[in-house]
Design a protein around this motif. Sequence first.
Motif, PDB file in Angstrom:
ATOM      1  N   ILE A  80       0.911  -1.187   0.075  1.00  0.00           N
ATOM      2  CA  ILE A  80      -0.075   0.218   0.051  1.00  0.00           C
ATOM      3  C   ILE A  80       0.904   1.301  -0.058  1.00  0.00           C
ATOM      4  O   ILE A  80       0.668   2.103  -0.559  1.00  0.00           O
ATOM      5  N   LEU A  81       1.812   1.267   0.700  1.00  0.00           N
ATOM      6  CA  LEU A  81       2.543   2.404   0.710  1.00  0.00           C
ATOM      7  C   LEU A  81       3.459   2.542  -0.539  1.00  0.00           C
ATOM      8  O   LEU A  81       3.743   3.708  -0.801  1.00  0.00           O
ATOM      9  N   LEU A  82       3.962   1.747  -1.057  1.00  0.00           N
ATOM     10  CA  LEU A  82       4.524   1.518  -2.440  1.00  0.00           C
ATOM     11  C   LEU A  82       3.629   2.181  -3.360  1.00  0.00           C
ATOM     12  O   LEU A  82       3.932   3.062  -4.224  1.00  0.00           O
ATOM     13  N   MET A  83       2.477   1.658  -3.564  1.00  0.00           N
ATOM     14  CA  MET A  83       1.571   1.579  -4.933  1.00  0.00           C
ATOM     15  C   MET A  83       0.670   2.631  -4.497  1.00  0.00           C
ATOM     16  O   MET A  83       0.406   3.566  -5.348  1.00  0.00           O
ATOM     17  N   GLN A  84      -0.086   2.786  -3.192  1.00  0.00           N
ATOM     18  CA  GLN A  84      -1.183   3.890  -3.104  1.00  0.00           C
ATOM     19  C   GLN A  84      -0.782   5.197  -2.576  1.00  0.00           C
ATOM     20  O   GLN A  84      -1.153   6.170  -2.675  1.00  0.00           O
ATOM     21  N   GLN A  85       0.433   5.213  -1.776  1.00  0.00           N
ATOM     22  CA  GLN A  85       0.897   6.216  -1.082  1.00  0.00           C
ATOM     23  C   GLN A  85       2.165   6.816  -2.046  1.00  0.00           C
ATOM     24  O   GLN A  85       2.703   7.946  -1.713  1.00  0.00           O
ATOM     25  N   GLY A  86       2.702   6.033  -2.746  1.00  0.00           N
ATOM     26  CA  GLY A  86       3.756   6.433  -3.440  1.00  0.00           C
ATOM     27  C   GLY A  86       5.087   6.478  -2.732  1.00  0.00           C
ATOM     28  O   GLY A  86       5.833   7.439  -3.349  1.00  0.00           O
ATOM     29  N   LEU A  87       5.319   6.070  -1.548  1.00  0.00           N
ATOM     30  CA  LEU A  87       6.504   6.364  -0.797  1.00  0.00           C
ATOM     31  C   LEU A  87       7.761   5.520  -1.596  1.00  0.00           C
ATOM     32  O   LEU A  87       7.419   4.605  -2.274  1.00  0.00           O
ATOM     33  N   ILE A 145      -1.042  -5.435  -6.667  1.00  0.00           N
ATOM     34  CA  ILE A 145      -0.038  -5.810  -7.477  1.00  0.00           C
ATOM     35  C   ILE A 145       0.941  -4.749  -7.304  1.00  0.00           C
ATOM     36  O   ILE A 145       0.838  -3.543  -7.097  1.00  0.00           O
ATOM     37  N   VAL A 146       2.222  -5.097  -7.077  1.00  0.00           N
ATOM     38  CA  VAL A 146       3.178  -4.358  -6.729  1.00  0.00           C
ATOM     39  C   VAL A 146       4.161  -4.200  -8.138  1.00  0.00           C
ATOM     40  O   VAL A 146       4.601  -5.038  -8.677  1.00  0.00           O
ATOM     41  N   GLN A 147       4.118  -3.002  -8.480  1.00  0.00           N
ATOM     42  CA  GLN A 147       4.804  -2.578  -9.506  1.00  0.00           C
ATOM     43  C   GLN A 147       6.090  -1.820  -9.471  1.00  0.00           C
ATOM     44  O   GLN A 147       6.177  -0.442  -9.679  1.00  0.00           O
ATOM     45  N   ASN A 148       6.976  -2.109  -8.486  1.00  0.00           N
ATOM     46  CA  ASN A 148       8.128  -1.746  -8.208  1.00  0.00           C
ATOM     47  C   ASN A 148       9.437  -2.622  -8.339  1.00  0.00           C
ATOM     48  O   ASN A 148       9.464  -3.656  -7.765  1.00  0.00           O
ATOM     49  N   GLU A 149      10.161  -2.378  -9.234  1.00  0.00           N
ATOM     50  CA  GLU A 149      11.174  -3.436  -9.867  1.00  0.00           C
ATOM     51  C   GLU A 149      12.271  -3.705  -8.714  1.00  0.00           C
ATOM     52  O   GLU A 149      12.578  -4.844  -8.404  1.00  0.00           O
ATOM     53  N   VAL A 150      12.763  -2.606  -7.967  1.00  0.00           N
ATOM     54  CA  VAL A 150      13.590  -2.775  -6.905  1.00  0.00           C
ATOM     55  C   VAL A 150      12.930  -3.700  -5.727  1.00  0.00           C
ATOM     56  O   VAL A 150      13.577  -4.764  -5.384  1.00  0.00           O
ATOM     57  N   PHE A 151      11.812  -3.206  -5.576  1.00  0.00           N
ATOM     58  CA  PHE A 151      11.089  -4.211  -4.443  1.00  0.00           C
ATOM     59  C   PHE A 151      10.955  -5.647  -4.755  1.00  0.00           C
ATOM     60  O   PHE A 151      11.210  -6.493  -4.195  1.00  0.00           O
ATOM     61  N   ASN A 152      10.545  -5.986  -5.903  1.00  0.00           N
ATOM     62  CA  ASN A 152      10.090  -7.223  -6.485  1.00  0.00           C
ATOM     63  C   ASN A 152      11.434  -7.736  -6.639  1.00  0.00           C
ATOM     64  O   ASN A 152      11.499  -9.012  -6.676  1.00  0.00           O
ATOM     65  N   ALA A 153      12.765  -7.069  -6.863  1.00  0.00           N
ATOM     66  CA  ALA A 153      13.792  -7.987  -6.783  1.00  0.00           C
ATOM     67  C   ALA A 153      14.331  -8.687  -5.462  1.00  0.00           C
ATOM     68  O   ALA A 153      14.802  -9.798  -5.646  1.00  0.00           O
TER      69      ALA A 153
END
Lengths: 391, 506
Positions: free
Chosen positions: A88-95, A152-160
């Motif tokens: 949520i913080l990554l995708m919805q809050q954009g942190l 769905i998490v679309q953050n390459e660094v996180f998913n790595a």
Amino acid sequence: MKILQETQQLIKDNIRDYGMYIALFVIMLTFNMMTDGTFMSSRNISNLLDSAGYIAVLAVGMTLVIVIRHIDLSVGYVAGFLGAIAAILLMQQGLSIYLVIPIILALGIIIGLANGFLIAQLGIPAFVASLAGMLIFRGALLKVTEGTGTIIVQNEVFNALGNGFIPSLGMVNARHLLTIIIGVLGVLFFVYSELKTRHDKVKYNFDVISVPIFAVKLTLISLIIAYITWILAGYNGFSWTLMIVLFVTIVYHFISNKTVLGRQIYAVGSNPEAAHLSGINVKKITYLVMGSMSMLAALSGILYTARLQSATTTAGMLFELDAIAAAYVGGVSSAGGVGKVTGAIIGAIVMASLTNGMNLLGVGISYQYMIRGGVLAGAVIFDVLTRKRGK
Amino acid sequence: MAKTILEMDNITKTFPGVKALDNVNFKVEEGEIHFLVGENGAGKSTLMKVLSGVYPYGEYEGDIVYQGKVQQFHKINDSVDVGIAIIYQELALFPDLSVYENIYIGNEVKHNGIINWNQTIVKAKDMLKKVNLKVKPETLIKDLGVGKQQLIEIAKALSKEVKLLILDEPTAALNEDDSENLLELIKELKKQGITCIMISHKLKEVVAIADKATILRDGQTICTLEKAKGEIDEKTIIRHMVGREMNQIYPKRENHEIGDTILELKNWSAYDGQLGRHVVKNADLKLNRGEIIGISGLMGAGRTELALSMFGNPKNYKLKGDLVLNQQPVHFKHTSDAIKAGMAYVTEDRKGNGLFLLQNITKNVSASKLQGIAHHGIINNNEEIKIAEHYKNSLHIKASSIEQLVGKLSGGNQQKVSLGKWLFAGPNILILDEPTRGIDVGAKFEIYTVMNELVEKGLSIIMISSELGEVLGMSDRVYVMAEGEIKGELDSQSADQEKIMELATQ
């Protein structure tokens, strides 16, 4: 002849530790034969270790919790919930991810300290306190994913963190260079620390194992590290998950063996009353161990969410039981004071190998559960029997 | 001449390494109140455990003749079946069950396996009347005081149609009124024809209600005194209790200088919230530099509690009064504060709360001062090994190496590890709680020698001990405790076994 006797004595004295490694070896060899080499292929081993990662970090924390005679059933849904919060913080809050990870780990610590408060301060049995936590965080996970469903998490660094591999720095003979370098460093470090320990022991006139056996031990373990490195280097190299698990293992191994804090944890587990009378603050230790447990649960949540590249409504289900099983297979004792961090990792790999191998063989899920249950029971029975004989 | 109900002939019971009972003869006549008296460890409780079948037939030598028949009790229920009931000091009641459930537990009023609760309650009321206890049968045990709980135990025994009632220190935990009550009840029961054997440390009680008193010492019967012959008085009993020869040799202290007061207790009390009574009451005590003071007293006198209340209060007693260390009043929040202030406490129960049995000698020795072998929280293993080796050698700990698990050492060597652990903490004040319990003569002597070396170096030692010989042989001064109070202080010249026992049995 003498060497044979020494080997026998060594096996007798360390049957519990060796038994675990031998079991892992036998399991791997058996699956490898039954799958015609697929099991030990680069790709599969890489996949197996990654899939063990999020349970392995939990098992490390759980081992210490069980060492101080407690249990934490909440870790599964704490992992699931915090994984969802991360999404949520990554995708919805954009942190930024570099903010999200420390926040999630800090939240984990806070949850753990709350557990510690219930257990150490109010004297509520850990089983009940953490069962309450389990229900609460299951609800909390459903609540935060209620509107959106799977995030769905679309953050390459996180998913790595869950899927990626360390950079190669170039390939040598189709092998991953950085992985090989790390492997070689690992072997060198292992040989160095073993030699140093032995040297110190000789200095104090302690009994040490004879030179041939020592040499065999060094070679064998070095070969294993080298072999695993070689296998992984043939695919994508070490994964980030594996690096994180290694890091956690090394840190926790160091803390539990080399620091005052570690000694106090084992003292509390071994005899809480004697620990109190020795000036050890039992409450503080309980807080710390429970805090560390939930921090690792947060880490587990991050790894799992990254691996799936999404936060689901059922994430974390039964993680706690897998972690407890891994810790017990790894040789922790519920009587307290006994159990190694490295054992927990091996336990997690044993359990992951079983799942992985049986999946490759196409064993039905019903049999899979029964076999894993059997292995867990077997490990604990073996533990009890060898301990009895030790007395 | 009354009929003999019980005769125990030549009972011998051996534990590994110790002869707890050595040809004990014990005869009880029907309808009498017969006391068993002796020091701690004289064998009183062991004898009663043989009688009640806790130590079954075959584990002891000799015969138990009860009601004219040689009995072979294989389990506790065998003795219950013939009408023998024993009530231990630690009550065996279920705190969360009601009075009537407790009275009839194991002896339920039932028909075809179904319990008739109404009838149980009616019967329980009868039993309560018999012990003069006015409580509702539905009351939970935990809501009753210890005195009333004691009576419930007796009611339970009566419900089983007891003929021979054994009470192990029934008044130890009771206040004056409750004790009085209980003694009255026992006299009442005597009229109803119930024979009673009582173990007690309180000689006043013995003098007050005993028909006979058998005195045990070191596992042997010394004599049986009879009231009818006017033999039962405190002086005579004490004389027989302590008449042991001093055959143990204590090492003499050389140039032994006693300095200023280092520790003082002023009007010191500790209240145990769980027991609901004071375990230490208004204690005044002084310890000087370079001195060994002995704290004597019988079991349950509050000696260990006194030590714990000073040593950071791990049991969370409510404390009152002053603890003064080097002329400064101190308040310890945790045992670690007491350790920092230079105190050390070697516990009575090595295995229970003294040592980490599953860890090796090295880790045990360093446990109470881990920061002493660590730099920035990281343990220096080499330093630790050096220290463990040092104590292994200087205290003559016999072990294959310092890596040996402490649980596998003998009692004497465990005690030395415990001592080493606390010496490493570097204390000024060392509290030793029963330092030589359960260890052999050689190891005892070594520990005494170490104690002397320590006080010569200026340490002060508080030694809690049940062994009168040890107290007299090692202490500069002796405090005697009973019922949580310090009943008296004796110096080494004037102290003797009789005086100590007189104070301890008040």
